[in-house]
Design a protein around this motif. Structure first.
Motif, PDB file in Angstrom:
ATOM      1  N   PHE A 189       0.867  -1.176   0.000  1.00 16.04           N
ATOM      2  CA  PHE A 189       0.000   0.000   0.000  1.00 16.04           C
ATOM      3  C   PHE A 189       0.904   1.225   0.000  1.00 16.04           C
ATOM      4  O   PHE A 189       2.038   1.165   0.477  1.00 16.04           O
ATOM      5  N   PRO A 190       0.454   2.368  -0.480  1.00 16.66           N
ATOM      6  CA  PRO A 190       1.265   3.583  -0.393  1.00 16.66           C
ATOM      7  C   PRO A 190       1.547   3.949   1.057  1.00 16.66           C
ATOM      8  O   PRO A 190       0.715   3.671   1.942  1.00 16.66           O
ATOM      9  N   PRO A 191       2.699   4.552   1.353  1.00 16.22           N
ATOM     10  CA  PRO A 191       3.014   4.961   2.727  1.00 16.22           C
ATOM     11  C   PRO A 191       1.921   5.849   3.320  1.00 16.22           C
ATOM     12  O   PRO A 191       1.419   6.762   2.670  1.00 16.22           O
ATOM     13  N   GLY A 192       1.550   5.551   4.567  1.00 14.61           N
ATOM     14  CA  GLY A 192       0.548   6.343   5.264  1.00 14.61           C
ATOM     15  C   GLY A 192      -0.884   5.981   4.927  1.00 14.61           C
ATOM     16  O   GLY A 192      -1.827   6.581   5.479  1.00 14.61           O
ATOM     17  N   ASP A 193      -1.093   4.996   4.064  1.00 12.88           N
ATOM     18  CA  ASP A 193      -2.454   4.608   3.652  1.00 12.88           C
ATOM     19  C   ASP A 193      -3.215   4.008   4.830  1.00 12.88           C
ATOM     20  O   ASP A 193      -2.703   3.143   5.546  1.00 12.88           O
ATOM     21  N   GLN A 194      -4.454   4.432   5.018  1.00 19.32           N
ATOM     22  CA  GLN A 194      -5.271   3.920   6.124  1.00 19.32           C
ATOM     23  C   GLN A 194      -5.567   2.431   5.973  1.00 19.32           C
ATOM     24  O   GLN A 194      -5.721   1.718   6.970  1.00 19.32           O
ATOM     25  N   LYS A 195      -5.634   1.939   4.743  1.00 14.94           N
ATOM     26  CA  LYS A 195      -5.859   0.507   4.531  1.00 14.94           C
ATOM     27  C   LYS A 195      -4.678  -0.298   5.052  1.00 14.94           C
ATOM     28  O   LYS A 195      -4.851  -1.387   5.606  1.00 14.94           O
ATOM     29  N   LEU A 196      -3.459   0.234   4.881  1.00 17.52           N
ATOM     30  CA  LEU A 196      -2.278  -0.448   5.409  1.00 17.52           C
ATOM     31  C   LEU A 196      -2.319  -0.460   6.931  1.00 17.52           C
ATOM     32  O   LEU A 196      -1.982  -1.468   7.565  1.00 17.52           O
ATOM     33  N   ALA A 197      -2.743   0.636   7.536  1.00 16.20           N
ATOM     34  CA  ALA A 197      -2.845   0.694   8.998  1.00 16.20           C
ATOM     35  C   ALA A 197      -3.784  -0.378   9.516  1.00 16.20           C
ATOM     36  O   ALA A 197      -3.514  -1.035  10.527  1.00 16.20           O
ATOM     37  N   ALA A 198      -4.904  -0.582   8.815  1.00 15.56           N
ATOM     38  CA  ALA A 198      -5.857  -1.614   9.228  1.00 15.56           C
ATOM     39  C   ALA A 198      -5.249  -3.004   9.100  1.00 15.56           C
ATOM     40  O   ALA A 198      -5.465  -3.878   9.952  1.00 15.56           O
ATOM     41  N   GLU A 199      -4.472  -3.236   8.035  1.00 12.53           N
ATOM     42  CA  GLU A 199      -3.800  -4.523   7.847  1.00 12.53           C
ATOM     43  C   GLU A 199      -2.762  -4.763   8.949  1.00 12.53           C
ATOM     44  O   GLU A 199      -2.624  -5.880   9.465  1.00 12.53           O
ATOM     45  N   VAL A 200      -2.022  -3.721   9.310  1.00 10.77           N
ATOM     46  CA  VAL A 200      -1.026  -3.837  10.377  1.00 10.77           C
ATOM     47  C   VAL A 200      -1.710  -4.178  11.695  1.00 10.77           C
ATOM     48  O   VAL A 200      -1.253  -5.059  12.442  1.00 10.77           O
ATOM     49  N   GLU A 201      -2.799  -3.502  12.000  1.00  9.46           N
ATOM     50  CA  GLU A 201      -3.511  -3.755  13.257  1.00  9.46           C
ATOM     51  C   GLU A 201      -3.998  -5.197  13.326  1.00  9.46           C
ATOM     52  O   GLU A 201      -3.904  -5.844  14.377  1.00  9.46           O
ATOM     53  N   ARG A 202      -4.476  -5.722  12.220  1.00  9.01           N
ATOM     54  CA  ARG A 202      -4.950  -7.112  12.193  1.00  9.01           C
ATOM     55  C   ARG A 202      -3.781  -8.086  12.369  1.00  9.01           C
ATOM     56  O   ARG A 202      -3.845  -9.002  13.204  1.00  9.01           O
ATOM     57  N   ALA A 203      -2.713  -7.901  11.610  1.00  9.83           N
ATOM     58  CA  ALA A 203      -1.589  -8.835  11.647  1.00  9.83           C
ATOM     59  C   ALA A 203      -0.876  -8.815  12.997  1.00  9.83           C
ATOM     60  O   ALA A 203      -0.372  -9.831  13.464  1.00  9.83           O
ATOM     61  N   ALA A 204      -0.844  -7.638  13.635  1.00  4.14           N
ATOM     62  CA  ALA A 204      -0.113  -7.490  14.898  1.00  4.14           C
ATOM     63  C   ALA A 204      -0.791  -8.198  16.064  1.00  4.14           C
ATOM     64  O   ALA A 204      -0.180  -8.350  17.125  1.00  4.14           O
ATOM     65  N   LEU A 205      -2.019  -8.654  15.887  1.00  8.53           N
ATOM     66  CA  LEU A 205      -2.669  -9.438  16.932  1.00  8.53           C
ATOM     67  C   LEU A 205      -1.914 -10.735  17.189  1.00  8.53           C
ATOM     68  O   LEU A 205      -1.916 -11.254  18.304  1.00  8.53           O
ATOM     69  N   ASP A 206      -1.237 -11.253  16.153  1.00 11.87           N
ATOM     70  CA  ASP A 206      -0.569 -12.549  16.249  1.00 11.87           C
ATOM     71  C   ASP A 206       0.935 -12.485  16.041  1.00 11.87           C
ATOM     72  O   ASP A 206       1.604 -13.517  16.108  1.00 11.87           O
TER      73      ASP A 206
END
Length: 210
Positions: free
Chosen positions: A133-150
């Motif tokens: 995703f482009p840097p700073g993209d809100q979609k990337l932030a959502a993906e990071v939040e999901r992946a960081a659970l595990d």
């Protein structure tokens, strides 16, 4: 640590990472958790020349409280903290070998790097890779939040790693270990290296719980 101590420690680690070639130009960002938000490195500032007084202080909703304008990737840090409640520091770099691995077409996106060393297993463990995703993209932030659970670390495709730990020293050490393991992987990937077994990895997690 006091907020002042944390500001100085961010600057110290930023300079060390820059001087040793883990980042270049104005790339990369570092943050630490505060009770009411985070300290995060400012946008378009070289990690090797951070002024502690100008490091951004941001509320949990992204509002700037003090310091210069924060990195556009502060949203990634805020998202990761929401999933990593016990972690108080995050390092995100565009480090050469980790980024090189993130550009390869034939890697396992569920767990990018093999268990080549004990310290990689102990400090990083599983490393999923997220889509580009482009840097700073809100979609990337959502993906990071999901992946960081595990996972305490994630690799962003064609971008770089973002690593969380219980304090800043540990986040830096884990990021360095990830980068060195990426280098080893690129050196060895065509030579069928001997990796630690699943049993050996479980033993390490039992001996050294995170």
């Amino acid at each position: 640590m006091s907020e002042r101590d944390l500001r100085e420690r961010i600057a110290m680690h930023g300079q060390s990472l820059f001087d040793r070639g883990f980042t270049c130009g104005s790339s990369g960002n570092i943050s630490v958790r505060l009770p009411d938000g985070i300290l995060v490195t400012p946008t378009n500032v070289c990690l090797g020349r951070l002024d502690p007084d100008r490091i951004s202080k941001v509320k949990w909703d992204g509002t700037l409280v003090a310091g210069d304008k924060p990195s556009k990737e502060a949203v990634l840090h805020l998202s990761m903290y929401r999933s990593r409640e016990k972690d108080d520091a995050i390092v995100h770099l565009h480090s050469t070998y980790s980024v090189a691995v993130s550009c390869l077409p034939d890697i396992d996106s569920a767990n990018v790097l093999p268990a080549l060393t004990a310290y990689y297993v102990m400090r990083v463990g599983t490393l999923p890779m997220l889509p580009y995703f482009p840097p700073g993209d809100q979609k990337l932030a959502a993906e990071v939040e999901r992946a960081a659970l595990d996972a305490r670390a994630v690799l962003l495709a064609n971008h770089g790693p973002i690593v969380a730990a219980t304090d800043l020293d540990k986040a830096v050490y884990a990021t360095e270990e990830l980068e060195e393991t990426a280098k080893l992987y690129l050196l060895l990937r065509d030579r069928s290296p001997r990796c630690l077994t699943d049993e050996q990895c479980r033993d390490l997690h039992e001996r050294f719980p995170s």
